[in-house]
Each structure stands twice: as C-alpha cells, then as structure tokens.
Design a protein around this motif. Structure first.
Motif, PDB file in Angstrom:
ATOM      1  N   ALA A   1       0.828  -1.223   0.000  1.00  0.00           N
ATOM      2  CA  ALA A   1       0.000   0.000   0.000  1.00  0.00           C
ATOM      3  C   ALA A   1       0.854   1.261   0.000  1.00  0.00           C
ATOM      4  O   ALA A   1       0.324   2.366   0.139  1.00  0.00           O
ATOM      5  CB  ALA A   1      -0.976   0.025   1.172  1.00  0.00           C
ATOM      6  N   GLY A   2       2.165   1.104  -0.145  1.00  0.00           N
ATOM      7  CA  GLY A   2       3.041   2.274  -0.207  1.00  0.00           C
ATOM      8  C   GLY A   2       2.968   2.970  -1.560  1.00  0.00           C
ATOM      9  O   GLY A   2       2.406   2.441  -2.519  1.00  0.00           O
ATOM     10  N   THR A   3       3.587   4.154  -1.613  1.00  0.00           N
ATOM     11  CA  THR A   3       3.570   4.969  -2.829  1.00  0.00           C
ATOM     12  C   THR A   3       4.986   5.221  -3.306  1.00  0.00           C
ATOM     13  O   THR A   3       5.858   5.582  -2.513  1.00  0.00           O
ATOM     14  CB  THR A   3       2.906   6.336  -2.544  1.00  0.00           C
ATOM     15  N   LEU A   4       5.192   5.039  -4.607  1.00  0.00           N
ATOM     16  CA  LEU A   4       6.477   5.367  -5.221  1.00  0.00           C
ATOM     17  C   LEU A   4       6.218   6.371  -6.331  1.00  0.00           C
ATOM     18  O   LEU A   4       5.353   6.137  -7.186  1.00  0.00           O
ATOM     19  CB  LEU A   4       7.140   4.101  -5.786  1.00  0.00           C
ATOM     20  N   VAL A   5       6.955   7.459  -6.314  1.00  0.00           N
ATOM     21  CA  VAL A   5       6.826   8.454  -7.381  1.00  0.00           C
ATOM     22  C   VAL A   5       8.101   8.391  -8.213  1.00  0.00           C
ATOM     23  O   VAL A   5       9.216   8.491  -7.684  1.00  0.00           O
ATOM     24  CB  VAL A   5       6.609   9.872  -6.817  1.00  0.00           C
ATOM     25  N   TYR A   6       7.896   8.167  -9.513  1.00  0.00           N
ATOM     26  CA  TYR A   6       9.011   8.141 -10.462  1.00  0.00           C
ATOM     27  C   TYR A   6       8.957   9.424 -11.274  1.00  0.00           C
ATOM     28  O   TYR A   6       7.899   9.783 -11.802  1.00  0.00           O
ATOM     29  CB  TYR A   6       8.881   6.925 -11.380  1.00  0.00           C
ATOM     30  N   SER A   7      10.087  10.113 -11.395  1.00  0.00           N
ATOM     31  CA  SER A   7      10.088  11.348 -12.178  1.00  0.00           C
ATOM     32  C   SER A   7      11.420  11.490 -12.898  1.00  0.00           C
ATOM     33  O   SER A   7      12.443  10.933 -12.469  1.00  0.00           O
ATOM     34  CB  SER A   7       9.847  12.565 -11.274  1.00  0.00           C
ATOM     35  N   THR A   8      11.368  12.238 -14.002  1.00  0.00           N
ATOM     36  CA  THR A   8      12.588  12.623 -14.704  1.00  0.00           C
ATOM     37  C   THR A   8      12.394  14.031 -15.241  1.00  0.00           C
ATOM     38  O   THR A   8      11.263  14.508 -15.351  1.00  0.00           O
ATOM     39  CB  THR A   8      12.909  11.705 -15.904  1.00  0.00           C
ATOM     40  N   CYS A   9      13.513  14.651 -15.606  1.00  0.00           N
ATOM     41  CA  CYS A   9      13.433  15.952 -16.279  1.00  0.00           C
ATOM     42  C   CYS A   9      13.833  15.771 -17.739  1.00  0.00           C
ATOM     43  O   CYS A   9      14.526  16.622 -18.322  1.00  0.00           O
ATOM     44  CB  CYS A   9      14.307  16.998 -15.594  1.00  0.00           C
ATOM     45  N   THR A  10      13.391  14.651 -18.314  1.00  0.00           N
ATOM     46  CA  THR A  10      13.693  14.426 -19.713  1.00  0.00           C
ATOM     47  C   THR A  10      12.417  14.103 -20.478  1.00  0.00           C
ATOM     48  O   THR A  10      11.369  13.873 -19.875  1.00  0.00           O
ATOM     49  CB  THR A  10      14.744  13.311 -19.892  1.00  0.00           C
ATOM     50  N   THR A  11      12.516  14.062 -21.791  1.00  0.00           N
ATOM     51  CA  THR A  11      11.317  13.938 -22.628  1.00  0.00           C
ATOM     52  C   THR A  11      11.247  12.631 -23.418  1.00  0.00           C
ATOM     53  O   THR A  11      10.250  12.369 -24.082  1.00  0.00           O
ATOM     54  CB  THR A  11      11.273  15.115 -23.630  1.00  0.00           C
ATOM     55  N   THR A  12      12.293  11.808 -23.335  1.00  0.00           N
ATOM     56  CA  THR A  12      12.283  10.606 -24.182  1.00  0.00           C
ATOM     57  C   THR A  12      11.333   9.555 -23.625  1.00  0.00           C
ATOM     58  O   THR A  12      11.242   9.350 -22.417  1.00  0.00           O
ATOM     59  CB  THR A  12      13.689   9.992 -24.308  1.00  0.00           C
ATOM     60  N   VAL A  13      10.671   8.867 -24.512  1.00  0.00           N
ATOM     61  CA  VAL A  13       9.760   7.788 -24.119  1.00  0.00           C
ATOM     62  C   VAL A  13      10.546   6.641 -23.489  1.00  0.00           C
ATOM     63  O   VAL A  13      10.068   5.974 -22.567  1.00  0.00           O
ATOM     64  CB  VAL A  13       8.966   7.319 -25.353  1.00  0.00           C
ATOM     65  N   GLU A  14      11.768   6.399 -24.014  1.00  0.00           N
ATOM     66  CA  GLU A  14      12.583   5.296 -23.485  1.00  0.00           C
ATOM     67  C   GLU A  14      12.853   5.452 -21.998  1.00  0.00           C
ATOM     68  O   GLU A  14      12.953   4.454 -21.271  1.00  0.00           O
ATOM     69  CB  GLU A  14      13.934   5.251 -24.220  1.00  0.00           C
ATOM     70  N   GLU A  15      12.985   6.693 -21.531  1.00  0.00           N
ATOM     71  CA  GLU A  15      13.330   6.942 -20.124  1.00  0.00           C
ATOM     72  C   GLU A  15      12.097   7.205 -19.253  1.00  0.00           C
ATOM     73  O   GLU A  15      12.224   7.366 -18.052  1.00  0.00           O
ATOM     74  CB  GLU A  15      14.266   8.148 -20.033  1.00  0.00           C
ATOM     75  N   ASN A  16      10.974   7.236 -19.837  1.00  0.00           N
ATOM     76  CA  ASN A  16       9.752   7.570 -19.106  1.00  0.00           C
ATOM     77  C   ASN A  16       8.720   6.444 -19.218  1.00  0.00           C
ATOM     78  O   ASN A  16       8.746   5.502 -18.422  1.00  0.00           O
ATOM     79  CB  ASN A  16       9.202   8.915 -19.590  1.00  0.00           C
ATOM     80  N   GLU A  17       7.836   6.539 -20.190  1.00  0.00           N
ATOM     81  CA  GLU A  17       6.743   5.556 -20.290  1.00  0.00           C
ATOM     82  C   GLU A  17       7.256   4.116 -20.368  1.00  0.00           C
ATOM     83  O   GLU A  17       6.686   3.212 -19.750  1.00  0.00           O
ATOM     84  CB  GLU A  17       5.869   5.866 -21.513  1.00  0.00           C
ATOM     85  N   GLN A  18       8.341   3.896 -21.103  1.00  0.00           N
ATOM     86  CA  GLN A  18       8.837   2.519 -21.257  1.00  0.00           C
ATOM     87  C   GLN A  18       9.421   1.968 -19.962  1.00  0.00           C
ATOM     88  O   GLN A  18       9.395   0.762 -19.727  1.00  0.00           O
ATOM     89  CB  GLN A  18       9.851   2.455 -22.406  1.00  0.00           C
ATOM     90  N   VAL A  19       9.930   2.854 -19.139  1.00  0.00           N
ATOM     91  CA  VAL A  19      10.438   2.414 -17.819  1.00  0.00           C
ATOM     92  C   VAL A  19       9.265   1.956 -16.942  1.00  0.00           C
ATOM     93  O   VAL A  19       9.349   0.936 -16.242  1.00  0.00           O
ATOM     94  CB  VAL A  19      11.231   3.553 -17.137  1.00  0.00           C
ATOM     95  N   ILE A  20       8.170   2.670 -17.007  1.00  0.00           N
ATOM     96  CA  ILE A  20       6.975   2.293 -16.247  1.00  0.00           C
ATOM     97  C   ILE A  20       6.401   0.984 -16.781  1.00  0.00           C
ATOM     98  O   ILE A  20       6.036   0.079 -16.017  1.00  0.00           O
ATOM     99  CB  ILE A  20       5.906   3.415 -16.311  1.00  0.00           C
ATOM    100  N   GLU A  21       6.339   0.870 -18.098  1.00  0.00           N
ATOM    101  CA  GLU A  21       5.832  -0.373 -18.706  1.00  0.00           C
ATOM    102  C   GLU A  21       6.675  -1.566 -18.281  1.00  0.00           C
ATOM    103  O   GLU A  21       6.147  -2.659 -18.017  1.00  0.00           O
ATOM    104  CB  GLU A  21       5.850  -0.248 -20.230  1.00  0.00           C
ATOM    105  N   ASN A  22       7.973  -1.364 -18.220  1.00  0.00           N
ATOM    106  CA  ASN A  22       8.863  -2.446 -17.808  1.00  0.00           C
ATOM    107  C   ASN A  22       8.515  -2.909 -16.393  1.00  0.00           C
ATOM    108  O   ASN A  22       8.479  -4.110 -16.095  1.00  0.00           O
ATOM    109  CB  ASN A  22      10.323  -1.984 -17.879  1.00  0.00           C
TER     110      ASN A  22
END
Lengths: 146, 259
Positions: B188-209
């Motif tokens: 039930a804990g919360t993890l916030v993932y953030s970046t200051c970049t715009t690439t899909v490889e470093e954002n959405e694909q990391v979450i999908e993984n």
C-alpha cells in the motif's frame, strides 16, 4: 564518550539541554544532532544522520556550528547576547562588533540571538569585542549590510 | 531570469518570511503555498539564504514531492537524492518528524546534500551512499521517490544532446532502479518516479517495464493543478495515468502503488 562531551559542554557553557527527541553522535571529531526517529531505520551503513552540530578539536576547543546555533541557539541561557537585525548582517559579513553588555558573557564562545530570541551565530568574545566566526562560504557581501 | 524558491517552514513562518523578503518582490505560486517566484538576482547571496529561510528550486522539480505527499512520521526513501532539493522538501512537509533516507551513489554529491541539510537545520535526514540498484533491504518504506538520473532533455541546464546509446544505457539504469525501489516499498506504499527528460525510453517505457515484471504494481491516475499532458508511449494503460508537464523545466511523473 565524545557525544557526552558535547552535551556536557553545551550545558556548562550555554545552559543548553537538548530534549530527549534528539540524539548526539560523534564521527571523526565532528558531532551530529539527529532526530531519534532515525533510530527506527535499522540500516547499518549510514554516511551521516542529522545535522552537523559542531566540532570537538578546534582552536576554541569544542565549537558549536552555525547551523546548530540557528536551530538550537534559542535555548541558550548563558554566554549569549542579543543583537539587532543590522548586527546580524554585520556578523554575517564577517565584521566584529562591541558586546553591549560585557557583564553577561565570559571570554570565549558566545551564542548570538536576534531580537526575537532565535539563535543566529556563534562569536568569540575577547574582552568585550565579538569576533565573527561565520565561515567564509556563509558570509554575505558587505554591501548587503543594511 | 526568474527563479523559484521554497520557504523553509522549519525555520520561519510565512508572514515573517514575506516581510523580510519584501525587497525581492516575490510572486506566490498559486498551486503551492510554500513556493514563490522572483526576478531578483543573487537571492542565493542574501542573508536570508544563509540563515536557511528558503531553498532555491525549480518549480517543476517541486511537483514530485507534492505527488508523493509525505507526512510526519512517514519512512521515506529518496533513491537518487543529491543535491537534496526533494529530500529537504520531504523533510519540511514531514515537519522534520519521521525518517527521510537521502541516498546517492556519488559520495561527492552527498557533500552538497549535506550542506543543504545543515543550512536548513534538518535533523530527520539520514544520508546513505549506496548504488540505488542495490539499496539494502530494511524495514519497508511507506514512500519512495525516484527522481531518476536521466538525459535531462527537459532541463534548462542541458545544452548537449545525448546519443541513442547513452539513452539506452540510462533507460537500463532507470528500469533497474525502479524495480529495486518498488521491491523496497511497503504494501500500500507509494512510489513516485520522475525525470526531467522527454524521451519515451526513459519515461513511459520504464513504467511499462515495471508493470510487466511486477503484478502488484499499479500506476495511479494523476491530476495536477496546472496544465499537463498524458503519456506519449503508445500504451494506453500507462499513458492515461502518467503526466508530462512543463513549468520552468519539462518533467515526466508517474505515481505507483503496491497492491
């Protein structure tokens, strides 16, 4: 233990007693004050806990840090002096000043408080002259003294 | 150039702060009561800065902690903490009560973090120097922040583009960090993932993984109090719940919970 040395010094020199919610830890002659909540962590390898509260082996002996004074300086009951807002700026510009009431402080380290009673800095009292001990990287430019 | 700052509410109240800082013409940030903007130069050289009254931080980078919402008594891990903007922001939201572990793999960068902890007068931060991918198992954290090392394409400080190879390498690191962070999270804990970049490889694909490897991970739908966009990864399950936004920097943010 050196943590006790720092606590004993705070009490004898300044009349400061930290509440039981804080712990004191010494590492290589530096002393840290930390929230005892951190003891719940159960992690063996911690680089440091809390804030740097002072150093044990300085030219002045045990010396509380500027940041310790900003957090806990209001607790000082002796060897402390109140200075005006202008004088706070002067101390942070590295300037010395005259201690207004020299009867209240012994020679040696003195905790300075602002007019609201909050700790602002540690200075060295030499016969009624307060020498600023604010380190160079925390000093402000003299032009900023208002 | 305008800068943004955050009041150190452990040191000074808002009313007194605004009185002292009146010469800097601060503009309040409407969605965050602790934040202000100013066009003044040399805020970092002011007496108030040295007294620990505020922290200079980009507005975008203040958002992850608002989404994480740490409270007094929480046990929080900031996995890639240096130079300390978010760790110190957590400690302030927690009123310096509870535990904030500020971890960074770089020993040198921990020094910068330490200087901010001291200046702001925080006693509830423990600093550690682990590779986040191998952060040791301890009592589970109720909240974890992973502001991941990235190519910083959305940062105003970034001046050079990165190669595809560099981005692939960063994405591999980010995936590994996120998996480790998730495994350290309490149920039930919360993890916030953030970046200051715009690439899909470093954002959405990391979450999908993460979602493909951890059945009990869930991406929570985010709503932010300013204009934002949904994800651009092409996976509707992820895209609808994550956010991309640009305030003073372009950020990506995802809020993950452990079922």
């Amino acid at each position: 233990m050196d943590e006790d040395k720092f606590a004993v010094y705070l009490k004898s020199r300044f009349g400061i007693m930290l509440s039981e919610e804080f712990g004191i830890e010494e590492k290589t002659s530096k002393v840290y004050v930390y929230s005892k909540d951190l003891e719940k962590l159960g992690l063996r390898w911690v680089h440091r806990r809390g804030l740097l509260a002072g150093k044990l082996n300085t030219l002045f002996g045990i010396k509380p840090s500027l940041d310790f004074t900003l957090v806990f300086g209001h607790l000082a009951q002796k060897n402390c002096a109140v200075i005006s807002d202008e004088e706070v700026a002067q101390i942070f510009a590295g300037e010395d000043m005259v201690l207004k009431d020299s009867s209240t402080c012994e020679d040696g380290l003195v905790m300075l408080k602002n007019v609201k009673g909050m700790g602002v800095a540690v200075a060295l009292n030499k016969g009624g002259t307060l020498q600023s001990l604010v380190q160079k990287d925390r000093q402000i430019a003299k032009e900023q003294v208002f | 150039m305008a800068v943004s700052i955050r009041i150190n509410n452990l040191r000074i109240g808002k009313k007194e702060f605004l009185e002292r800082m009146s010469r800097f013409s601060l503009t309040p940030v409407e969605w965050y009561g602790q934040a202000y903007k100013s066009d003044a130069e040399s805020l970092g050289k002011s007496l108030e800065y040295q007294l620990g009254y505020f922290y200079i931080q980009s507005l975008s980078s203040m958002v992850p902690v608002l989404v994480l919402d740490p409270k007094p008594g929480d046990m929080v891990l900031d996995m890639a903490a240096a130079p300390g903007s978010k760790s110190t922001q957590c400690a302030m939201h927690m009123e310096d009560k509870g535990v904030v572990v500020a971890n960074d793999v770089s020993y040198m960068r921990l020094k910068s973090l330490a200087s901010h902890v001291d200046r702001l007068g925080i006693t509830s931060i423990a600093m550690t120097n682990f590779d986040g991918q191998r952060f040791p198992s301890v009592a589970p954290f109720s909240k974890i922040l992973l502001d991941a090392p990235c190519s910083s394409m959305g940062s105003r400080k970034n001046i050079l583009p990165h190669s595809e190879g560099r981005i692939r390498s960063l994405a591999k690191l980010q995936k590994s960090l996120l998996l480790r962070g998730f495994d350290l999270l309490a149920p039930a804990g919360t993890l916030v993932y953030s970046t200051c970049t715009t690439t899909v490889e470093e954002n959405e694909q990391v979450i999908e993984n993460l979602l493909s490897k951890r059945d009990n991970a869930k991406v929570e739908k985010l709503q932010l109090p300013f204009a934002f966009e949904k994800g651009l990864g092409g996976n509707s399950e992820v895209d609808s719940d994550v956010c991309r936004f640009t305030l003073d920097e372009s950020f990506f943010i995802a809020k993950i919970t452990k079922k």
